[in-house]
Write an enzyme that holds these catalytic residues in place. Structure first.
Site, PDB file in Angstrom:
ATOM      1  N   GLU A   1      -0.210  -0.021   0.438  1.00 57.65           N
ATOM      2  CA  GLU A   1      -0.597  -1.451   0.380  1.00 57.65           C
ATOM      3  C   GLU A   1      -1.253  -1.935   1.669  1.00 57.65           C
ATOM      4  O   GLU A   1      -1.811  -3.029   1.702  1.00 57.65           O
ATOM      5  CB  GLU A   1       0.627  -2.312   0.018  1.00 57.65           C
ATOM      6  CG  GLU A   1       1.563  -2.653   1.167  1.00 57.65           C
ATOM      7  CD  GLU A   1       2.506  -1.510   1.551  1.00 57.65           C
ATOM      8  OE1 GLU A   1       2.204  -0.344   1.249  1.00 57.65           O
ATOM      9  OE2 GLU A   1       3.541  -1.795   2.189  1.00 57.65           O
ATOM     10  N   CYS A  30       8.210   3.233   1.182  1.00 60.47           N
ATOM     11  CA  CYS A  30       9.025   3.208   2.401  1.00 60.47           C
ATOM     12  C   CYS A  30      10.461   2.790   2.093  1.00 60.47           C
ATOM     13  O   CYS A  30      11.206   3.543   1.497  1.00 60.47           O
ATOM     14  CB  CYS A  30       8.356   2.311   3.448  1.00 60.47           C
ATOM     15  SG  CYS A  30       8.983   2.584   5.121  1.00 60.47           S
ATOM     16  N   HIS A  67       2.416   3.823   3.498  1.00 58.64           N
ATOM     17  CA  HIS A  67       2.176   2.501   2.915  1.00 58.64           C
ATOM     18  C   HIS A  67       0.778   2.341   2.313  1.00 58.64           C
ATOM     19  O   HIS A  67      -0.148   1.938   3.020  1.00 58.64           O
ATOM     20  CB  HIS A  67       2.350   1.435   3.991  1.00 58.64           C
ATOM     21  CG  HIS A  67       3.771   1.229   4.396  1.00 58.64           C
ATOM     22  ND1 HIS A  67       4.539   0.186   3.929  1.00 58.64           N
ATOM     23  CD2 HIS A  67       4.575   1.938   5.215  1.00 58.64           C
ATOM     24  CE1 HIS A  67       5.756   0.252   4.448  1.00 58.64           C
ATOM     25  NE2 HIS A  67       5.800   1.315   5.236  1.00 58.64           N
TER      26      HIS A  67
END
Lengths: 231, 82
Positions: A196, A85, A194
């Site tokens: 994560e 991002c 994302h």
């Protein structure tokens, strides 16, 4: 294996990235933007967020930080680097990846579980995926519209450097549905969604089997650990 | 106060979402003759002393390398104001 996560003023997902590295079996190492030492880490993650309040252009000021300059130097020597991002925006502003990211075509910030196709499973961060595997990870951005010149787009397609493509819905008007890219060598990967945030059952995207059970993001971090162990 | 003004615009052939949104609003106000709106940036570099040729040169350099991104933007003007 030690994987560094750089915190810039305004970083948001640095601790999530550290946690993802830990869950994948690595040792997260917090790094500070003003510090030109990367503490001899084996790989680096540039996290999501709003470095420097997105002033000037998203990622533009962070791209000039002492830690980023060191990342650029070592990335050109083969250090695995993942930009998520805002981290992707930093990689583009630092010229480690080509093109640019502009405000979403529809003007709105968008947050959704996003389906992607893995187009290139030969990078440091995607080697545990199947080619053309479909994955779902969260996406949340306001300036994620990927643009590049026609020549650059042609080069990216011909050299198989589009790593992820949006499926079902292009959330931000990105050209060629591009969600993520790699460099020539395959050690640097940047993407808007994302990984994560999809590493732990109970906290990831919904799947048909169970709510919030999606952990497709874990393979990013396991991929780089596998590559580091075997190199 | 002497200052160098750097003016930056999104590239002509690229979509400018903020400009498009503002154009839509102006059209709703009845200003339908406005065919397009594009929104750029004006950056002022202030000095506490007279500006030299060297200052302008370094401003032009920074305008290209850091203040703008040539993938998405053009530097349209670098000028001096007193």
């Amino acid at each position: 294996m030690r994987i560094g996560v750089i915190t810039y003023p305004g970083s948001l997902d640095d601790r999530d990235a550290q946690r993802a590295i830990k869950l994948a079996g690595g040792t997260p190492v917090p790094l500070w933007h003003a510090d030109s030492s990367l503490k001899k880490v084996d790989a680096v993650v540039l996290p999501g967020g709003f470095s420097y309040g997105d002033y000037l252009r998203c990622g533009a000021i962070a791209a000039q930080a002492p830690a980023t300059k060191e990342v650029v130097k070592l990335a050109n020597q083969g250090l695995p680097v993942l930009g998520i991002c805002n981290g992707f925006q930093v990689l583009v502003e630092a010229h480690l990846l080509p093109g640019g990211l502009i405000r979403n075509e529809h003007q709105h910030f968008i947050c959704r579980d996003q389906k992607l196709r893995v187009e290139n499973n030969q990078t440091a961060w995607t080697n545990l995926f199947e080619k053309d595997q479909e994955i779902t990870i969260p996406l949340k951005n306001g300036e994620g519209g990927y643009i590049a010149t026609p020549d650059t787009l042609k080069m990216l397609e011909e050299e198989n450097r589009v790593v992820f493509r949006y499926l079902e819905l292009n959330p931000n008007g990105s050209m060629n549905d591009i969600a993520g890219l790699t460099n020539e060598r395959g050690n640097v990967v940047g993407l808007m969604p994302h990984p994560e945030h999809a590493v732990e059952p109970g906290f990831g995207p919904d799947r048909p089997e169970a709510m919030r059970s999606g952990i497709d993001g874990l393979s990013f971090f396991q991929s780089v650990l596998k590559q580091l162990v075997s190199s | 106060m002497p200052k160098i003004i750097v003016e930056i615009m999104p590239k002509q052939d690229l979509l400018d979402p903020p400009g498009k949104a503002v154009a839509g609003a102006l059209h709703r106000f009845g200003l339908k003759e406005i065919s397009a709106v594009r929104i750029g940036k004006r950056i002022e570099l202030h000095y506490d002393r007279p500006i030299t040729e060297k200052d302008i040169e370094s401003a032009k350099e920074q305008a290209k390398s850091f203040l703008s991104n040539d993938v998405i933007e053009d530097v349209v003007k670098v000028s001096v104001e007193d």
